[in-house]
Scaffold this motif. Structure first.
Motif, PDB file in Angstrom:
ATOM      1  N   GLU B 111      34.746 -58.045   6.731  1.00 27.75           N
ATOM      2  CA  GLU B 111      34.868 -56.636   7.108  1.00 27.75           C
ATOM      3  C   GLU B 111      35.501 -55.820   5.984  1.00 27.75           C
ATOM      4  O   GLU B 111      35.110 -54.681   5.734  1.00 27.75           O
ATOM      5  CB  GLU B 111      35.708 -56.510   8.388  1.00 27.75           C
ATOM      6  N   VAL B 112      36.477 -56.417   5.298  1.00 28.73           N
ATOM      7  CA  VAL B 112      37.129 -55.720   4.189  1.00 28.73           C
ATOM      8  C   VAL B 112      36.100 -55.431   3.100  1.00 28.73           C
ATOM      9  O   VAL B 112      36.049 -54.319   2.555  1.00 28.73           O
ATOM     10  CB  VAL B 112      38.303 -56.554   3.622  1.00 28.73           C
ATOM     11  N   ALA B 113      35.263 -56.424   2.820  1.00 29.06           N
ATOM     12  CA  ALA B 113      34.237 -56.240   1.791  1.00 29.06           C
ATOM     13  C   ALA B 113      33.292 -55.110   2.194  1.00 29.06           C
ATOM     14  O   ALA B 113      32.908 -54.273   1.366  1.00 29.06           O
ATOM     15  CB  ALA B 113      33.463 -57.536   1.589  1.00 29.06           C
ATOM     16  N   ARG B 114      32.946 -55.058   3.475  1.00 28.22           N
ATOM     17  CA  ARG B 114      32.056 -54.002   3.960  1.00 28.22           C
ATOM     18  C   ARG B 114      32.731 -52.628   3.821  1.00 28.22           C
ATOM     19  O   ARG B 114      32.125 -51.664   3.374  1.00 28.22           O
ATOM     20  CB  ARG B 114      31.698 -54.274   5.432  1.00 28.22           C
ATOM     21  N   ASP B 115      34.015 -52.586   4.203  1.00 28.25           N
ATOM     22  CA  ASP B 115      34.754 -51.320   4.086  1.00 28.25           C
ATOM     23  C   ASP B 115      34.873 -50.875   2.635  1.00 28.25           C
ATOM     24  O   ASP B 115      34.836 -49.690   2.330  1.00 28.25           O
ATOM     25  CB  ASP B 115      36.158 -51.464   4.686  1.00 28.25           C
ATOM     26  N   ARG B 116      35.040 -51.870   1.736  1.00 35.86           N
ATOM     27  CA  ARG B 116      35.177 -51.508   0.326  1.00 35.86           C
ATOM     28  C   ARG B 116      33.866 -50.870  -0.171  1.00 35.86           C
ATOM     29  O   ARG B 116      33.889 -49.874  -0.891  1.00 35.86           O
ATOM     30  CB  ARG B 116      35.512 -52.729  -0.522  1.00 35.86           C
ATOM     31  N   GLU B 117      32.747 -51.419   0.285  1.00 36.94           N
ATOM     32  CA  GLU B 117      31.462 -50.825  -0.073  1.00 36.94           C
ATOM     33  C   GLU B 117      31.369 -49.389   0.437  1.00 36.94           C
ATOM     34  O   GLU B 117      30.951 -48.475  -0.277  1.00 36.94           O
ATOM     35  CB  GLU B 117      30.308 -51.655   0.517  1.00 36.94           C
ATOM     36  N   ARG B 118      31.790 -49.202   1.678  1.00 33.74           N
ATOM     37  CA  ARG B 118      31.739 -47.884   2.289  1.00 33.74           C
ATOM     38  C   ARG B 118      32.588 -46.893   1.488  1.00 33.74           C
ATOM     39  O   ARG B 118      32.178 -45.774   1.190  1.00 33.74           O
ATOM     40  CB  ARG B 118      32.276 -47.991   3.727  1.00 33.74           C
ATOM     41  N   VAL B 119      33.795 -47.349   1.130  1.00 29.54           N
ATOM     42  CA  VAL B 119      34.720 -46.482   0.411  1.00 29.54           C
ATOM     43  C   VAL B 119      34.200 -46.172  -0.995  1.00 29.54           C
ATOM     44  O   VAL B 119      34.297 -45.041  -1.476  1.00 29.54           O
ATOM     45  CB  VAL B 119      36.107 -47.174   0.356  1.00 29.54           C
ATOM     46  N   LEU B 120      33.610 -47.167  -1.642  1.00 27.44           N
ATOM     47  CA  LEU B 120      33.066 -46.939  -2.980  1.00 27.44           C
ATOM     48  C   LEU B 120      31.842 -46.029  -2.917  1.00 27.44           C
ATOM     49  O   LEU B 120      31.498 -45.356  -3.891  1.00 27.44           O
ATOM     50  CB  LEU B 120      32.709 -48.270  -3.645  1.00 27.44           C
ATOM     51  N   HIS B 121      31.214 -46.007  -1.754  1.00 30.51           N
ATOM     52  CA  HIS B 121      30.102 -45.091  -1.564  1.00 30.51           C
ATOM     53  C   HIS B 121      30.624 -43.647  -1.489  1.00 30.51           C
ATOM     54  O   HIS B 121      30.017 -42.722  -2.026  1.00 30.51           O
ATOM     55  CB  HIS B 121      29.348 -45.468  -0.290  1.00 30.51           C
TER      56      HIS B 121
END
Lengths: 306, 237
Positions: B111-121
Protein backbone atom coordinates in the motif's frame (compact mmCIF):
# COMPACT_ATOMS: atom_id res chain seq x y z
CA UNK A 1 60.32 -1.77 4.72
CA UNK A 2 59.76 -4.35 7.44
CA UNK A 3 59.30 -1.62 10.02
CA UNK A 4 56.87 0.20 7.79
CA UNK A 5 54.62 -2.81 7.16
CA UNK A 6 54.74 -3.77 10.82
CA UNK A 7 53.87 -0.23 11.87
CA UNK A 8 50.98 -0.07 9.43
CA UNK A 9 49.52 -3.29 10.84
CA UNK A 10 49.91 -2.07 14.40
CA UNK A 11 48.51 1.32 13.46
CA UNK A 12 45.40 -0.12 11.84
CA UNK A 13 44.84 -2.39 14.85
CA UNK A 14 45.15 0.52 17.28
CA UNK A 15 43.09 2.75 15.02
CA UNK A 16 40.29 0.16 14.88
CA UNK A 17 39.96 0.47 18.64
CA UNK A 18 39.82 4.25 18.45
CA UNK A 19 37.24 4.00 15.69
CA UNK A 20 34.98 1.69 17.71
CA UNK A 21 35.03 4.08 20.66
CA UNK A 22 34.78 7.20 18.51
CA UNK A 23 31.55 5.89 16.98
CA UNK A 24 29.78 6.12 20.34
CA UNK A 25 30.89 9.71 20.87
CA UNK A 26 29.87 10.73 17.40
CA UNK A 27 26.50 8.95 17.37
CA UNK A 28 25.40 10.53 20.64
CA UNK A 29 26.67 13.92 19.50
CA UNK A 30 24.88 13.53 16.18
CA UNK A 31 21.54 13.12 17.93
CA UNK A 32 21.77 15.02 21.21
CA UNK A 33 24.55 17.53 20.38
CA UNK A 34 26.51 16.88 23.54
CA UNK A 35 29.75 15.08 24.31
CA UNK A 36 29.07 12.03 26.42
CA UNK A 37 32.14 12.16 28.62
CA UNK A 38 31.07 8.96 30.34
CA UNK A 39 31.65 7.11 27.08
CA UNK A 40 35.32 6.31 27.74
CA UNK A 41 34.23 4.77 31.03
CA UNK A 42 31.87 2.46 29.18
CA UNK A 43 34.90 1.38 27.20
CA UNK A 44 36.78 0.76 30.47
CA UNK A 45 33.83 -1.20 31.85
CA UNK A 46 33.78 -3.25 28.65
CA UNK A 47 37.27 -4.46 29.53
CA UNK A 48 36.32 -5.13 33.13
CA UNK A 49 33.11 -6.91 32.25
CA UNK A 50 35.14 -9.08 29.87
CA UNK A 51 37.57 -10.09 32.63
CA UNK A 52 34.76 -10.73 35.09
CA UNK A 53 32.58 -12.67 32.69
CA UNK A 54 35.51 -14.81 31.50
CA UNK A 55 36.35 -15.51 35.15
CA UNK A 56 32.77 -16.42 36.01
CA UNK A 57 32.64 -18.83 33.09
CA UNK A 58 35.75 -20.53 34.44
CA UNK A 59 38.06 -19.51 31.61
CA UNK A 60 40.65 -17.85 33.87
CA UNK A 61 42.45 -21.16 34.29
CA UNK A 62 43.40 -23.84 31.80
CA UNK A 63 42.85 -23.52 28.07
CA UNK A 64 39.49 -22.00 27.17
CA UNK A 65 37.75 -23.20 24.01
CA UNK A 66 38.50 -21.24 20.84
CA UNK A 67 34.98 -19.78 20.66
CA UNK A 68 35.23 -18.50 24.23
CA UNK A 69 36.28 -15.03 23.12
CA UNK A 70 33.14 -14.61 21.01
CA UNK A 71 30.93 -15.45 24.00
CA UNK A 72 32.79 -13.01 26.26
CA UNK A 73 32.78 -10.31 23.58
CA UNK A 74 29.03 -10.58 23.04
CA UNK A 75 28.31 -10.76 26.77
CA UNK A 76 30.39 -7.66 27.47
CA UNK A 77 28.66 -5.84 24.61
CA UNK A 78 25.26 -6.82 26.00
CA UNK A 79 26.21 -5.74 29.53
CA UNK A 80 27.51 -2.35 28.42
CA UNK A 81 24.57 -1.89 26.06
CA UNK A 82 22.24 -2.35 29.00
CA UNK A 83 24.35 0.01 31.08
CA UNK A 84 24.24 2.64 28.34
CA UNK A 85 20.46 2.27 28.22
CA UNK A 86 20.19 2.74 32.01
CA UNK A 87 22.55 5.75 32.05
CA UNK A 88 20.58 7.51 29.33
CA UNK A 89 17.31 6.76 31.08
CA UNK A 90 18.38 7.89 34.55
CA UNK A 91 20.93 10.62 33.90
CA UNK A 92 20.29 12.20 30.50
CA UNK A 93 16.61 11.81 29.68
CA UNK A 94 15.40 13.94 32.61
CA UNK A 95 17.58 16.73 31.18
CA UNK A 96 16.19 16.51 27.65
CA UNK A 97 14.95 20.10 27.71
CA UNK A 98 17.64 21.49 30.03
CA UNK A 99 20.51 23.66 28.75
CA UNK A 100 23.26 21.60 27.14
CA UNK A 101 25.83 22.61 29.74
CA UNK A 102 23.78 20.80 32.41
CA UNK A 103 23.90 17.61 30.41
CA UNK A 104 27.64 18.01 29.88
CA UNK A 105 28.28 18.40 33.59
CA UNK A 106 26.04 15.41 34.28
CA UNK A 107 28.10 13.38 31.81
CA UNK A 108 31.27 14.24 33.71
CA UNK A 109 29.49 13.24 36.91
CA UNK A 110 28.47 9.89 35.43
CA UNK A 111 32.05 9.40 34.29
CA UNK A 112 33.47 10.01 37.77
CA UNK A 113 30.80 7.82 39.28
CA UNK A 114 31.58 4.88 37.02
CA UNK A 115 35.33 5.15 37.59
CA UNK A 116 35.09 5.31 41.35
CA UNK A 117 32.17 2.96 41.81
CA UNK A 118 34.12 0.39 39.82
CA UNK A 119 36.94 0.51 42.36
CA UNK A 120 34.76 -0.66 45.25
CA UNK A 121 36.05 -3.96 46.59
CA UNK A 122 32.76 -5.74 45.85
CA UNK A 123 32.71 -4.49 42.27
CA UNK A 124 36.00 -4.73 40.38
CA UNK A 125 38.39 -3.67 43.13
CA UNK A 126 41.23 -1.21 42.79
CA UNK A 127 44.07 -3.45 41.72
CA UNK A 128 44.97 -4.29 38.16
CA UNK A 129 43.87 -7.71 37.03
CA UNK A 130 44.91 -10.15 34.37
CA UNK A 131 42.67 -10.82 31.43
CA UNK A 132 42.15 -14.60 30.96
CA UNK A 133 44.00 -15.75 27.85
CA UNK A 134 40.99 -16.21 25.60
CA UNK A 135 43.03 -15.42 22.54
CA UNK A 136 46.35 -17.29 22.53
CA UNK A 137 49.36 -15.05 22.02
CA UNK A 138 50.60 -16.53 18.77
CA UNK A 139 51.87 -15.11 15.54
CA UNK A 140 50.01 -16.15 12.44
CA UNK A 141 53.17 -16.00 10.48
CA UNK A 142 56.29 -13.98 10.14
CA UNK A 143 56.98 -12.77 6.65
CA UNK A 144 60.38 -11.19 6.36
CA UNK A 145 60.31 -10.08 9.98
CA UNK A 146 56.74 -8.73 9.90
CA UNK A 147 54.69 -10.26 12.67
CA UNK A 148 50.92 -10.50 12.42
CA UNK A 149 49.67 -11.63 15.81
CA UNK A 150 46.36 -13.42 16.20
CA UNK A 151 45.18 -10.72 18.61
CA UNK A 152 45.79 -7.94 16.12
CA UNK A 153 44.05 -9.90 13.39
CA UNK A 154 41.03 -10.46 15.63
CA UNK A 155 41.00 -6.80 16.64
CA UNK A 156 40.88 -5.73 13.00
CA UNK A 157 38.37 -8.37 11.92
CA UNK A 158 35.99 -7.68 14.82
CA UNK A 159 36.21 -3.93 14.22
CA UNK A 160 35.54 -4.33 10.49
CA UNK A 161 32.59 -6.65 11.10
CA UNK A 162 31.05 -4.35 13.71
CA UNK A 163 31.54 -1.23 11.63
CA UNK A 164 30.06 -3.02 8.62
CA UNK A 165 27.06 -3.97 10.74
CA UNK A 166 26.70 -0.39 11.95
CA UNK A 167 26.94 0.96 8.42
CA UNK A 168 24.17 -1.43 7.40
CA UNK A 169 22.07 -0.45 10.41
CA UNK A 170 22.35 3.27 9.71
CA UNK A 171 22.13 3.31 5.93
CA UNK A 172 20.21 0.14 5.17
CA UNK A 173 17.40 -0.16 7.69
CA UNK A 174 14.24 1.69 8.64
CA UNK A 175 15.62 2.23 12.13
CA UNK A 176 18.80 3.75 10.70
CA UNK A 177 16.77 6.10 8.55
CA UNK A 178 14.90 7.15 11.67
CA UNK A 179 18.22 7.70 13.47
CA UNK A 180 19.45 9.96 10.69
CA UNK A 181 16.15 11.83 10.67
CA UNK A 182 16.28 12.36 14.44
CA UNK A 183 19.88 13.55 14.20
CA UNK A 184 18.88 16.12 11.59
CA UNK A 185 15.75 17.46 13.27
CA UNK A 186 14.26 15.91 16.38
CA UNK A 187 10.92 17.71 16.25
CA UNK A 188 10.17 17.01 12.61
CA UNK A 189 11.20 13.40 13.19
CA UNK A 190 8.54 13.19 15.90
CA UNK A 191 6.01 14.58 13.40
CA UNK A 192 6.81 11.61 11.15
CA UNK A 193 5.68 9.24 13.87
CA UNK A 194 9.17 8.39 15.08
CA UNK A 195 9.41 7.68 18.80
CA UNK A 196 12.40 9.93 19.40
CA UNK A 197 13.11 8.72 22.94
CA UNK A 198 13.27 5.16 21.69
CA UNK A 199 15.70 6.09 18.93
CA UNK A 200 17.91 7.89 21.47
CA UNK A 201 17.86 4.84 23.75
CA UNK A 202 18.89 2.61 20.88
CA UNK A 203 21.69 5.00 19.97
CA UNK A 204 23.11 4.74 23.49
CA UNK A 205 22.79 0.96 23.48
CA UNK A 206 24.57 0.62 20.14
CA UNK A 207 27.31 3.13 21.00
CA UNK A 208 27.94 1.50 24.37
CA UNK A 209 28.07 -1.97 22.88
CA UNK A 210 30.70 -0.82 20.38
CA UNK A 211 32.77 0.73 23.19
CA UNK A 212 32.46 -2.55 25.08
CA UNK A 213 33.81 -4.41 22.08
CA UNK A 214 36.76 -2.03 22.04
CA UNK A 215 37.21 -2.64 25.77
CA UNK A 216 37.26 -6.38 25.26
CA UNK A 217 39.77 -6.11 22.42
CA UNK A 218 42.01 -3.77 24.39
CA UNK A 219 41.96 -6.17 27.37
CA UNK A 220 42.75 -9.11 25.10
CA UNK A 221 45.63 -7.14 23.63
CA UNK A 222 47.32 -5.75 26.71
CA UNK A 223 46.26 -8.59 29.06
CA UNK A 224 46.96 -6.57 32.23
CA UNK A 225 43.77 -4.60 32.80
CA UNK A 226 44.35 -1.44 34.82
CA UNK A 227 42.16 -0.42 37.74
CA UNK A 228 38.94 1.35 36.74
CA UNK A 229 40.09 4.89 37.56
CA UNK A 230 43.50 4.50 35.94
CA UNK A 231 44.64 7.39 33.75
CA UNK A 232 45.32 5.07 30.81
CA UNK A 233 41.56 4.56 30.28
CA UNK A 234 40.90 8.27 30.30
CA UNK A 235 43.72 8.83 27.83
CA UNK A 236 42.54 6.16 25.42
CA UNK A 237 39.01 7.45 25.61
CA UNK A 238 40.25 10.98 25.04
CA UNK A 239 42.21 9.93 21.97
CA UNK A 240 39.12 8.23 20.60
CA UNK A 241 37.25 11.48 21.17
CA UNK A 242 39.97 13.27 19.21
CA UNK A 243 39.43 10.71 16.43
CA UNK A 244 35.73 11.58 16.36
CA UNK A 245 36.53 15.29 16.13
CA UNK A 246 39.12 14.75 13.40
CA UNK A 247 36.65 12.73 11.34
CA UNK A 248 33.94 15.33 11.87
CA UNK A 249 31.90 14.94 15.05
CA UNK A 250 28.42 13.65 14.33
CA UNK A 251 29.58 11.84 11.20
CA UNK A 252 29.67 8.07 11.52
CA UNK A 253 31.98 7.40 8.59
CA UNK A 254 34.18 10.23 9.80
CA UNK A 255 34.62 8.50 13.16
CA UNK A 256 35.74 5.30 11.44
CA UNK A 257 38.25 7.10 9.22
CA UNK A 258 39.41 9.42 12.00
CA UNK A 259 40.05 6.45 14.29
CA UNK A 260 42.15 4.51 11.83
CA UNK A 261 44.01 7.63 10.72
CA UNK A 262 44.84 8.52 14.30
CA UNK A 263 46.09 5.01 15.04
CA UNK A 264 48.33 5.18 11.98
CA UNK A 265 49.72 8.61 12.82
CA UNK A 266 50.42 7.56 16.38
CA UNK A 267 52.23 4.36 15.39
CA UNK A 268 54.14 5.87 12.48
CA UNK A 269 55.29 8.74 14.66
CA UNK A 270 56.21 6.28 17.37
CA UNK A 271 58.22 4.15 14.97
CA UNK A 272 60.05 6.86 13.02
CA UNK A 273 60.26 9.87 15.34
CA UNK A 274 60.10 9.09 18.99
CA UNK A 275 57.92 6.59 20.77
CA UNK A 276 57.77 8.84 23.82
CA UNK A 277 55.86 11.52 21.96
CA UNK A 278 52.96 9.36 20.77
CA UNK A 279 50.37 11.48 22.55
CA UNK A 280 51.93 14.59 21.02
CA UNK A 281 51.30 13.33 17.47
CA UNK A 282 47.67 12.74 18.30
CA UNK A 283 47.07 16.23 19.58
CA UNK A 284 49.21 17.84 16.91
CA UNK A 285 46.96 16.21 14.39
CA UNK A 286 43.93 17.51 16.25
CA UNK A 287 45.32 21.04 16.20
CA UNK A 288 46.13 20.79 12.49
CA UNK A 289 42.65 19.56 11.61
CA UNK A 290 41.01 22.22 13.75
CA UNK A 291 43.12 24.90 12.08
CA UNK A 292 42.72 23.72 8.50
CA UNK A 293 39.30 22.07 8.47
CA UNK A 294 37.52 22.84 11.73
CA UNK A 295 34.42 20.86 10.81
CA UNK A 296 36.52 17.68 10.58
CA UNK A 297 37.56 15.64 7.58
CA UNK A 298 34.03 14.48 6.75
CA UNK A 299 32.22 17.31 8.53
CA UNK A 300 29.09 18.80 7.02
CA UNK A 301 29.76 19.76 3.44
CA UNK A 302 26.30 19.43 1.92
CA UNK A 303 25.04 22.59 0.32
CA UNK A 304 21.67 23.56 1.69
CA UNK A 305 19.40 25.81 -0.26
CA UNK A 306 16.97 27.91 1.67
CA UNK B 1 -19.40 15.35 14.78
CA UNK B 2 -16.38 17.29 13.59
CA UNK B 3 -13.18 15.38 12.80
CA UNK B 4 -11.14 17.83 14.85
CA UNK B 5 -12.59 19.76 17.73
CA UNK B 6 -10.47 22.28 19.62
CA UNK B 7 -12.03 23.80 22.69
CA UNK B 8 -10.82 26.70 24.84
CA UNK B 9 -7.19 25.89 24.13
CA UNK B 10 -4.57 27.76 26.11
CA UNK B 11 -0.81 27.53 25.47
CA UNK B 12 1.98 29.27 27.35
CA UNK B 13 5.62 29.63 26.33
CA UNK B 14 7.07 30.56 29.69
CA UNK B 15 5.46 33.88 30.51
CA UNK B 16 4.03 34.36 27.02
CA UNK B 17 0.37 33.48 26.69
CA UNK B 18 0.52 32.34 23.05
CA UNK B 19 -2.96 30.87 22.68
CA UNK B 20 -5.65 32.45 24.81
CA UNK B 21 -8.56 30.07 24.71
CA UNK B 22 -9.19 29.32 21.06
CA UNK B 23 -12.00 27.07 19.87
CA UNK B 24 -12.62 25.82 16.36
CA UNK B 25 -13.63 22.72 14.45
CA UNK B 26 -12.60 21.02 11.25
CA UNK B 27 -15.33 19.02 9.54
CA UNK B 28 -14.52 15.72 7.89
CA UNK B 29 -13.78 16.06 4.17
CA UNK B 30 -13.37 19.84 4.29
CA UNK B 31 -10.56 22.36 4.15
CA UNK B 32 -10.42 24.70 7.13
CA UNK B 33 -7.98 27.55 7.27
CA UNK B 34 -6.48 29.59 10.07
CA UNK B 35 -5.30 32.93 8.78
CA UNK B 36 -3.55 35.69 10.62
CA UNK B 37 -0.36 37.69 10.72
CA UNK B 38 3.04 36.73 12.06
CA UNK B 39 2.99 35.79 15.72
CA UNK B 40 -0.78 35.37 15.91
CA UNK B 41 -0.36 31.79 17.11
CA UNK B 42 -1.11 29.87 13.92
CA UNK B 43 1.94 27.62 14.00
CA UNK B 44 1.57 27.17 17.76
CA UNK B 45 -1.93 25.87 17.14
CA UNK B 46 -0.68 23.26 14.66
CA UNK B 47 2.25 22.29 16.87
CA UNK B 48 -0.12 21.80 19.79
CA UNK B 49 -2.46 19.61 17.75
CA UNK B 50 0.54 17.52 16.67
CA UNK B 51 1.70 17.16 20.27
CA UNK B 52 4.98 19.09 19.96
CA UNK B 53 3.68 21.73 22.35
CA UNK B 54 1.78 20.90 25.53
CA UNK B 55 -1.43 22.85 26.07
CA UNK B 56 -1.81 24.46 29.51
CA UNK B 57 -5.55 23.88 29.39
CA UNK B 58 -8.39 23.15 27.03
CA UNK B 59 -9.15 20.12 24.94
CA UNK B 60 -8.27 18.77 21.51
CA UNK B 61 -10.41 15.95 20.23
CA UNK B 62 -9.67 14.03 17.08
CA UNK B 63 -12.47 11.78 15.94
CA UNK B 64 -13.88 11.97 19.45
CA UNK B 65 -10.63 10.98 21.16
CA UNK B 66 -8.75 13.35 23.47
CA UNK B 67 -5.23 13.90 22.12
CA UNK B 68 -4.17 16.92 24.20
CA UNK B 69 -1.59 15.09 26.31
CA UNK B 70 -0.44 12.53 23.75
CA UNK B 71 3.12 12.14 22.43
CA UNK B 72 3.61 13.36 18.84
CA UNK B 73 4.52 9.95 17.41
CA UNK B 74 1.28 8.48 18.77
CA UNK B 75 -0.80 11.27 17.29
CA UNK B 76 0.65 10.49 13.85
CA UNK B 77 -0.52 6.91 14.26
CA UNK B 78 -4.06 8.12 14.91
CA UNK B 79 -4.11 9.77 11.48
CA UNK B 80 -2.81 13.32 11.79
CA UNK B 81 0.20 14.30 9.67
CA UNK B 82 1.84 17.68 9.46
CA UNK B 83 3.88 19.49 6.88
CA UNK B 84 5.69 21.82 9.27
CA UNK B 85 6.57 25.48 8.94
CA UNK B 86 9.78 25.97 7.00
CA UNK B 87 9.13 22.56 5.36
CA UNK B 88 11.42 20.59 7.68
CA UNK B 89 12.69 18.24 5.01
CA UNK B 90 15.58 16.07 6.16
CA UNK B 91 18.32 17.66 4.07
CA UNK B 92 20.76 14.85 4.87
CA UNK B 93 18.38 12.26 3.40
CA UNK B 94 17.49 11.70 -0.22
CA UNK B 95 14.06 12.58 -1.54
CA UNK B 96 13.24 8.89 -1.64
CA UNK B 97 14.33 8.44 1.98
CA UNK B 98 12.27 11.45 3.07
CA UNK B 99 9.22 9.84 1.53
CA UNK B 100 10.01 6.56 3.27
CA UNK B 101 10.26 8.39 6.59
CA UNK B 102 6.82 9.84 5.88
CA UNK B 103 5.46 6.29 5.85
CA UNK B 104 7.40 5.40 9.01
CA UNK B 105 4.32 4.38 10.97
CA UNK B 106 3.05 2.02 8.28
CA UNK B 107 3.88 -1.62 7.71
CA UNK B 108 1.76 -2.30 4.64
CA UNK B 109 4.61 -2.23 2.10
CA UNK B 110 2.43 -2.76 -0.95
CA UNK B 111 0.00 0.00 0.00
CA UNK B 112 2.88 2.36 0.77
CA UNK B 113 4.33 1.71 -2.67
CA UNK B 114 0.94 2.46 -4.22
CA UNK B 115 0.61 5.67 -2.21
CA UNK B 116 4.11 6.72 -3.22
CA UNK B 117 3.11 6.33 -6.87
CA UNK B 118 0.00 8.40 -6.25
CA UNK B 119 2.00 11.12 -4.51
CA UNK B 120 4.66 11.19 -7.22
CA UNK B 121 1.85 11.56 -9.70
CA UNK B 122 0.72 14.67 -7.80
CA UNK B 123 4.29 15.99 -7.66
CA UNK B 124 6.02 14.81 -10.83
CA UNK B 125 9.06 16.99 -10.12
CA UNK B 126 9.90 14.88 -7.11
CA UNK B 127 10.09 11.76 -9.24
CA UNK B 128 12.98 13.20 -11.22
CA UNK B 129 14.83 13.88 -7.99
CA UNK B 130 14.25 10.72 -5.95
CA UNK B 131 17.94 9.92 -5.56
CA UNK B 132 18.97 13.50 -4.82
CA UNK B 133 19.73 14.75 -1.31
CA UNK B 134 16.70 16.82 -0.39
CA UNK B 135 18.90 19.68 0.85
CA UNK B 136 19.73 20.37 -2.79
CA UNK B 137 16.10 20.94 -3.83
CA UNK B 138 14.67 24.37 -4.52
CA UNK B 139 12.29 25.92 -2.00
CA UNK B 140 9.23 24.97 -4.01
CA UNK B 141 10.41 21.42 -4.43
CA UNK B 142 11.13 21.16 -0.71
CA UNK B 143 7.60 22.34 0.00
CA UNK B 144 6.24 19.70 -2.37
CA UNK B 145 8.38 17.10 -0.64
CA UNK B 146 7.11 18.15 2.79
CA UNK B 147 3.49 17.77 1.67
CA UNK B 148 4.20 14.53 -0.18
CA UNK B 149 5.96 13.13 2.86
CA UNK B 150 3.01 13.98 5.12
CA UNK B 151 0.63 12.33 2.66
CA UNK B 152 2.58 9.08 2.85
CA UNK B 153 1.44 8.68 6.45
CA UNK B 154 -2.01 8.35 4.82
CA UNK B 155 -3.51 10.88 7.23
CA UNK B 156 -7.20 11.49 7.80
CA UNK B 157 -6.27 15.04 8.76
CA UNK B 158 -3.45 16.87 7.01
CA UNK B 159 -2.00 19.91 8.76
CA UNK B 160 -0.27 22.36 6.44
CA UNK B 161 1.82 25.13 7.96
CA UNK B 162 2.34 28.03 5.54
CA UNK B 163 2.84 26.07 2.32
CA UNK B 164 3.19 29.34 0.38
CA UNK B 165 5.97 30.78 2.53
CA UNK B 166 8.85 32.19 0.49
CA UNK B 167 7.67 30.77 -2.83
CA UNK B 168 7.18 32.43 -6.19
CA UNK B 169 3.52 33.19 -7.07
CA UNK B 170 3.47 30.63 -9.88
CA UNK B 171 4.63 27.86 -7.53
CA UNK B 172 2.16 28.97 -4.86
CA UNK B 173 -0.59 28.54 -7.44
CA UNK B 174 0.59 25.03 -8.30
CA UNK B 175 0.76 24.06 -4.64
CA UNK B 176 -2.74 25.33 -3.90
CA UNK B 177 -4.02 23.47 -6.93
CA UNK B 178 -2.53 20.31 -5.49
CA UNK B 179 -3.95 21.04 -2.03
CA UNK B 180 -7.39 21.12 -3.61
CA UNK B 181 -6.72 17.83 -5.39
CA UNK B 182 -5.63 16.23 -2.13
CA UNK B 183 -8.84 17.37 -0.48
CA UNK B 184 -10.95 16.15 -3.37
CA UNK B 185 -9.48 12.69 -2.95
CA UNK B 186 -10.88 12.63 0.58
CA UNK B 187 -8.27 14.04 2.96
CA UNK B 188 -9.43 16.62 5.47
CA UNK B 189 -7.09 19.60 5.65
CA UNK B 190 -6.30 22.25 8.23
CA UNK B 191 -4.35 24.97 6.46
CA UNK B 192 -2.43 27.71 8.23
CA UNK B 193 -1.58 30.68 6.03
CA UNK B 194 -0.47 34.29 5.92
CA UNK B 195 -1.58 34.37 2.32
CA UNK B 196 -5.25 34.94 3.20
CA UNK B 197 -6.30 35.37 -0.40
CA UNK B 198 -5.16 31.93 -1.55
CA UNK B 199 -6.15 30.24 1.70
CA UNK B 200 -9.72 31.51 1.74
CA UNK B 201 -10.18 30.52 -1.88
CA UNK B 202 -9.09 26.97 -1.14
CA UNK B 203 -11.02 26.56 2.12
CA UNK B 204 -14.60 25.82 3.12
CA UNK B 205 -14.31 27.23 6.62
CA UNK B 206 -12.10 30.10 7.77
CA UNK B 207 -10.85 31.38 11.11
CA UNK B 208 -8.99 34.62 11.72
CA UNK B 209 -6.43 34.48 14.51
CA UNK B 210 -5.12 37.64 16.17
CA UNK B 211 -2.60 37.54 19.04
CA UNK B 212 -3.74 34.23 20.42
CA UNK B 213 -7.48 34.66 19.92
CA UNK B 214 -9.92 33.75 17.18
CA UNK B 215 -11.58 37.03 16.24
CA UNK B 216 -13.62 35.91 13.22
CA UNK B 217 -15.03 32.57 12.19
CA UNK B 218 -17.18 31.98 9.18
CA UNK B 219 -17.66 30.27 5.88
CA UNK B 220 -14.44 30.94 3.94
CA UNK B 221 -16.20 32.62 1.04
CA UNK B 222 -18.12 34.94 3.36
CA UNK B 223 -14.96 35.77 5.25
CA UNK B 224 -13.22 36.79 2.06
CA UNK B 225 -16.11 39.20 1.42
CA UNK B 226 -16.16 40.73 4.90
CA UNK B 227 -14.84 44.25 5.34
CA UNK B 228 -12.50 43.46 8.22
CA UNK B 229 -10.77 40.68 6.37
CA UNK B 230 -10.61 42.60 3.12
CA UNK B 231 -8.94 45.52 4.85
CA UNK B 232 -6.60 43.72 7.22
CA UNK B 233 -5.62 40.64 5.26
CA UNK B 234 -6.41 41.07 1.62
CA UNK B 235 -5.11 44.61 1.25
CA UNK B 236 -8.34 45.85 -0.34
CA UNK B 237 -9.83 49.00 1.11
Amino acid sequence: MTTLVQTLIDGVALGSLYALIALGYTMVYGILRFINFAHSDIFMLGAWFSCTIAGLLGWAVGTPPTWAFIVVLLAAMAACGLLGFIIERLAYRPLRSAPRINVLITAIGVSLFLENFGQLPKIFGNTPTKMPALIPDIALGSFAGVRLSLVNLIVIVVAVVLMGALEWLIYGTKLGRAMRAVSYDTKTAALMGIDVDRVISITFVVGSALAAAAGFLQAAKIVAVQQPAHVSWVQLGLKAFVAAVIGGIGNVRGAMIGGVLLGLVEMLGGAYLSSELRVVYVFTMLILVLLLKPEGLLGKTTVEKV
Amino acid sequence: MALLEVQDLHVHYGAVHALQGISFTVEEGQVATLIGSNGAGKSTTLRTISGLVRPSSGSIRFDGQHIGAMAPHKIVRLGIAQSPEGRGVFANLTVHENLEIGAYTRNDRAEVARDRERVLHLFPRLRERLKQLSGTLSGGEQQMLAIARALLARPRLLLLDEPSLGLAPQIVKTIFQIIREINESGTTILLVEQNAHMALRAANQGYVLEVGKIVLADDAHKLSQSDEVRKAYLGIS
